[in-house]
Motif scaffolding. Structure first.
Motif, mmCIF file in Angstrom:
data_model
loop_
_atom_site.group_PDB
_atom_site.id
_atom_site.type_symbol
_atom_site.label_atom_id
_atom_site.label_comp_id
_atom_site.label_asym_id
_atom_site.label_seq_id
_atom_site.Cartn_x
_atom_site.Cartn_y
_atom_site.Cartn_z
ATOM 1 N N TYR A 33 0.845 -1.178 0.000
ATOM 2 C CA TYR A 33 0.000 0.000 0.000
ATOM 3 C C TYR A 33 0.887 1.237 0.000
ATOM 4 O O TYR A 33 1.963 1.237 0.599
ATOM 5 N N LEU A 34 0.397 2.270 -0.632
ATOM 6 C CA LEU A 34 1.092 3.553 -0.659
ATOM 7 C C LEU A 34 0.194 4.617 -0.035
ATOM 8 O O LEU A 34 -1.026 4.584 -0.197
ATOM 9 N N PHE A 35 0.813 5.538 0.669
ATOM 10 C CA PHE A 35 0.072 6.567 1.393
ATOM 11 C C PHE A 35 0.723 7.927 1.186
ATOM 12 O O PHE A 35 1.934 8.035 1.008
ATOM 13 N N TRP A 36 -0.104 8.935 1.244
ATOM 14 C CA TRP A 36 0.374 10.301 1.440
ATOM 15 C C TRP A 36 -0.229 10.803 2.739
ATOM 16 O O TRP A 36 -1.447 10.746 2.936
ATOM 17 N N TYR A 37 0.665 11.287 3.622
ATOM 18 C CA TYR A 37 0.256 11.890 4.876
ATOM 19 C C TYR A 37 0.641 13.359 4.858
ATOM 20 O O TYR A 37 1.658 13.747 4.290
ATOM 21 N N LEU A 47 -3.906 11.405 7.310
ATOM 22 C CA LEU A 47 -3.915 10.663 6.059
ATOM 23 C C LEU A 47 -4.602 11.495 4.982
ATOM 24 O O LEU A 47 -5.706 11.995 5.176
ATOM 25 N N VAL A 48 -3.937 11.642 3.858
ATOM 26 C CA VAL A 48 -4.500 12.385 2.730
ATOM 27 C C VAL A 48 -5.151 11.430 1.739
ATOM 28 O O VAL A 48 -6.292 11.618 1.318
ATOM 29 N N ILE A 49 -4.407 10.384 1.395
ATOM 30 C CA ILE A 49 -4.899 9.476 0.365
ATOM 31 C C ILE A 49 -4.105 8.185 0.431
ATOM 32 O O ILE A 49 -2.949 8.186 0.871
ATOM 33 N N ARG A 50 -4.709 7.082 0.004
ATOM 34 C CA ARG A 50 -3.975 5.837 -0.035
ATOM 35 C C ARG A 50 -4.313 5.082 -1.314
ATOM 36 O O ARG A 50 -5.380 5.271 -1.903
ATOM 37 N N GLN A 51 -3.368 4.250 -1.716
ATOM 38 C CA GLN A 51 -3.491 3.513 -2.981
ATOM 39 C C GLN A 51 -3.069 2.072 -2.760
ATOM 40 O O GLN A 51 -1.978 1.823 -2.232
ATOM 41 N N GLU A 52 -3.920 1.145 -3.156
ATOM 42 C CA GLU A 52 -3.538 -0.267 -3.119
ATOM 43 C C GLU A 52 -2.764 -0.582 -4.387
ATOM 44 O O GLU A 52 -3.195 -0.215 -5.480
ATOM 45 N N ALA A 53 -1.642 -1.254 -4.248
ATOM 46 C CA ALA A 53 -0.773 -1.510 -5.394
ATOM 47 C C ALA A 53 -1.447 -2.366 -6.461
ATOM 48 O O ALA A 53 -1.108 -2.276 -7.642
ATOM 49 N N TYR A 54 -2.404 -3.205 -6.050
ATOM 50 C CA TYR A 54 -3.032 -4.090 -7.022
ATOM 51 C C TYR A 54 -4.107 -3.376 -7.851
ATOM 52 O O TYR A 54 -4.628 -3.921 -8.822
ATOM 53 N N MET A 89 3.921 19.790 5.836
ATOM 54 C CA MET A 89 4.868 18.783 5.339
ATOM 55 C C MET A 89 4.052 17.632 4.792
ATOM 56 O O MET A 89 3.075 17.203 5.417
ATOM 57 N N TYR A 90 4.464 17.107 3.654
ATOM 58 C CA TYR A 90 3.785 15.970 3.061
ATOM 59 C C TYR A 90 4.754 14.793 2.998
ATOM 60 O O TYR A 90 5.860 14.913 2.476
ATOM 61 N N PHE A 91 4.299 13.665 3.538
ATOM 62 C CA PHE A 91 5.123 12.466 3.569
ATOM 63 C C PHE A 91 4.494 11.362 2.722
ATOM 64 O O PHE A 91 3.301 11.063 2.841
ATOM 65 N N CYS A 92 5.313 10.773 1.890
ATOM 66 C CA CYS A 92 4.926 9.597 1.132
ATOM 67 C C CYS A 92 5.345 8.376 1.942
ATOM 68 O O CYS A 92 6.418 8.391 2.576
ATOM 69 N N ALA A 93 4.525 7.330 1.962
ATOM 70 C CA ALA A 93 4.852 6.151 2.765
ATOM 71 C C ALA A 93 4.449 4.887 2.024
ATOM 72 O O ALA A 93 3.502 4.875 1.236
ATOM 73 N N LEU A 94 5.175 3.826 2.318
ATOM 74 C CA LEU A 94 4.955 2.521 1.699
ATOM 75 C C LEU A 94 4.845 1.479 2.790
ATOM 76 O O LEU A 94 5.657 1.447 3.706
#
Lengths: 113, 114
Positions: A33-37, A47-54, A89-94
């Protein structure tokens, strides 16, 4: 090992305009999963948005959308109609199936009036 | 509860003292996470709990750091014999379940070691 890279330490945008924040990542996992916080000065990570890799379809939440390019391992965040309250501040997370969550170093976004 | 809460919000201590940081997760969340955020840096993962169990403690920076969780709810992060390099914001997060669930963060505890 997983890595998350945000190559833009700081960015600015005029109110009402559009800005894109970059994020690239590396993982050997197939499911993740990928996230932007967002972290405003109050320090609260939101949490701003999240994306499932599939999922091939890019996630969208109101003014926030992502451009997920799985082959390129890229996950950029687009903020449309920027507002003063978007300054943060915006953080990308995996996060993978092994519960290993990695954050990028962050991008400081300033929205100018 | 309405969200993840942490206490204290700020803590100033002298080098060599022990400190205890507290995290109250969202009610019903089984998973709990601790992170450290040094000034101007991203988040460094420290430890996670599934229920009261922490299967992997390798993320803790040194043996001066320990964490526990009781009753599947409140967690405490303890730093013994604090050092100046321990100064950071310590963030706690919780999620409903361990896998593939969004983490919701608390406001953090800012620790300053003099």
């Amino acid at each position: 090992a997983q890595t998350v890279t945000q190559s833009q330490p700081e960015m600015s945008v005029q109110e009402a305009e559009t800005v894109t924040l970059s994020c690239t990542y590396d993982t050997s996992e197939s499911n993740y999963y990928l996230f932007w916080y967002k972290q405003p000065p109050s320090r609260q990570m939101i949490l701003v948005i999240r994306q499932e890799a599939y999922k091939q379809q890019n996630a969208t939440e109101n003014r926030f959308s992502v451009n997920f390019q799985k082959a390129a391992k890229s996950f950029s965040l687009k903020i449309s109609d920027s507002q003063l309250g978007d300054t943060a501040m915006y953080f990308c997370a995996l996060r993978d199936d092994n519960n290993d969550m990695r954050f990028g170093a962050g991008t400081r976004l300033t929205v100018k009036p | 509860g309405a969200g993840v809460s942490q206490s204290p919000s700020n803590k100033v201590t002298e080098k060599g003292k022990d400190v205890e940081l507290r995290c109250d997760p969202i009610s019903g969340h089984t998973a709990l996470y601790w992170y450290r955020q040094s000034l101007g840096q991203g988040l460094e993962f420290l430890i996670y709990f599934q229920g009261n169990s922490a299967p992997d403690k390798s993320g803790l920076p040194s043996d001066r750091f320990s964490a526990e969780r009781t009753g599947g709810s409140v967690s405490t992060l303890t730093i013994q014999r604090t050092q100046q390099e321990d100064s950071a914001v310590y963030l706690c997060a919780s999620s409903r379940f361990l896998s593939q669930e969004t983490q919701y963060f608390g406001p953090g505890t800012r620790l300053l070691v003099l």
